[in-house]
Design a protein around this motif. Structure first.
Motif, PDB file in Angstrom:
ATOM      1  N   UNK A  89       0.912  -1.225  -0.075  1.00  0.00           N
ATOM      2  CA  UNK A  89       0.042  -0.123   0.003  1.00  0.00           C
ATOM      3  C   UNK A  89       1.022   1.188   0.144  1.00  0.00           C
ATOM      4  N   UNK A  90       0.707   2.057  -0.947  1.00  0.00           N
ATOM      5  CA  UNK A  90       1.338   3.515  -0.828  1.00  0.00           C
ATOM      6  C   UNK A  90       0.282   4.469  -0.655  1.00  0.00           C
ATOM      7  N   UNK A  91       0.542   4.939   0.784  1.00  0.00           N
ATOM      8  CA  UNK A  91      -0.524   5.936   0.823  1.00  0.00           C
ATOM      9  C   UNK A  91      -0.168   7.401   0.857  1.00  0.00           C
ATOM     10  N   UNK A  92      -0.768   8.244   0.367  1.00  0.00           N
ATOM     11  CA  UNK A  92      -0.435   9.566   0.136  1.00  0.00           C
ATOM     12  C   UNK A  92      -1.560  10.793   0.713  1.00  0.00           C
ATOM     13  N   UNK A  93      -1.314  11.026   1.775  1.00  0.00           N
ATOM     14  CA  UNK A  93      -2.387  11.886   2.756  1.00  0.00           C
ATOM     15  C   UNK A  93      -2.844  12.918   2.129  1.00  0.00           C
ATOM     16  N   UNK A  94      -1.824  13.621   1.453  1.00  0.00           N
ATOM     17  CA  UNK A  94      -2.385  14.940   0.828  1.00  0.00           C
ATOM     18  C   UNK A  94      -3.306  14.780  -0.260  1.00  0.00           C
ATOM     19  N   UNK A  95      -3.205  13.516  -1.161  1.00  0.00           N
ATOM     20  CA  UNK A  95      -3.935  13.255  -2.230  1.00  0.00           C
ATOM     21  C   UNK A  95      -5.152  12.395  -1.750  1.00  0.00           C
ATOM     22  N   UNK A  96      -5.194  12.249  -0.665  1.00  0.00           N
ATOM     23  CA  UNK A  96      -6.318  11.321   0.267  1.00  0.00           C
ATOM     24  C   UNK A  96      -6.529   9.999  -0.960  1.00  0.00           C
ATOM     25  N   UNK A  97      -5.560   9.321  -1.089  1.00  0.00           N
ATOM     26  CA  UNK A  97      -5.340   8.238  -2.272  1.00  0.00           C
ATOM     27  C   UNK A  97      -4.430   7.279  -1.543  1.00  0.00           C
ATOM     28  N   UNK A  98      -4.834   5.837  -1.801  1.00  0.00           N
ATOM     29  CA  UNK A  98      -3.784   4.693  -1.324  1.00  0.00           C
ATOM     30  C   UNK A  98      -3.809   4.050  -2.560  1.00  0.00           C
ATOM     31  N   UNK A  99      -2.695   3.764  -3.128  1.00  0.00           N
ATOM     32  CA  UNK A  99      -2.373   2.688  -4.378  1.00  0.00           C
ATOM     33  C   UNK A  99      -2.363   1.397  -3.645  1.00  0.00           C
ATOM     34  N   UNK A 100      -2.920   0.445  -4.337  1.00  0.00           N
ATOM     35  CA  UNK A 100      -2.808  -0.978  -3.787  1.00  0.00           C
ATOM     36  C   UNK A 100      -1.979  -1.950  -4.987  1.00  0.00           C
ATOM     37  N   UNK A 101      -1.072  -2.696  -4.467  1.00  0.00           N
ATOM     38  CA  UNK A 101      -0.431  -3.739  -5.614  1.00  0.00           C
ATOM     39  C   UNK A 101      -0.173  -4.709  -4.980  1.00  0.00           C
TER      40      UNK A 101
END
Length: 213
Positions: A89-101
């Motif tokens: 999981x790559x969580x980017x708080x500012x973008x309010x997004x989490x990439x899951x791979x």
């Protein structure tokens, strides 16, 4: 003319050395790897520096890393990377997004759980010298991938000469970027549950999951 001959001879020695597997470097790397394998889990402060002399890039980020076996959690000011051994999981708080791979343990990517064993497959290694790094006497070792199309053409490691812990490592890519990671405040006595290495989207209201699997 003498300087030219000396330069050619020096280059020949370097090329020859990297055509081999330096036994002195192997002893140091094996001792380092053994040290970290014996630690169930650890936590450390880490600084990441990205430099590129041509592009005049000089960026530094400070964070914290927790490692347990093949699992890790890296917390930086602008993102968090969590790996439970099968999912990343790559969580980017500012973008309010989490990439899951999916996590592929056989990929060429270098991550904090691989750096201690990465030399064992697909790399040549060379001991260069004893050198002080961050005020600590270290053994300087270069790793060079056997594959010519590898993501990084060299990884430089500084290993504490006294206790075989990693002081820092730097990865060099073909575009001129240098990624340096320096370890500080190392804590080898961390007790952490496996659930710590999972990202529960339900606990982050408003965060959009982007599933790349």
């Amino acid at each position: 003319m003498k300087k030219l001959i000396l330069s050619i001879f020096t280059l020949f020695l370097v090329v020859t050395a990297f055509g081999q597997y330096d036994p002195k470097a192997l002893v140091i790397l094996d001792a380092m790897s053994k040290k970290y394998k014996a630690i169930p889990a650890f936590e450390a402060n880490i600084s990441q520096t990205l430099t590129n002399d041509v592009e005049k890039i000089n960026e530094e980020f400070k964070g914290k890393i927790t490692v347990k076996g093949d699992k890790f959690k890296l917390v930086l000011p602008e993102q968090e990377v969590i790996n439970n051994g099968s999912t990343v999981w790559t969580y980017i708080p500012e973008a309010k997004e989490v990439n899951i791979d999916n996590y592929d343990p056989n990929s060429d990517d270098v991550n904090p759980t691989k750096i201690y064993n990465i030399y064992k497959k697909g790399f040549k290694y060379l001991y260069l010298q004893d050198k002080t790094e961050g005020g600590v006497l270290c053994e300087e070792i270069d790793l060079v991938p056997e594959k010519k199309d590898a993501q990084f053409f060299k990884i430089k490691m500084f290993i504490n000469k006294k206790d075989k812990s990693i002081q820092s490592w730097t990865m060099f890519d073909k575009s001129g970027n240098k990624y340096k990671y320096t370890i500080s405040k190392f804590n080898p006595n961390v007790k952490v549950e496996d659930s710590f290495f999972n990202f529960d989207v339900s606990k982050y209201p408003g965060v959009e999951p982007v599933d790349l699997r």
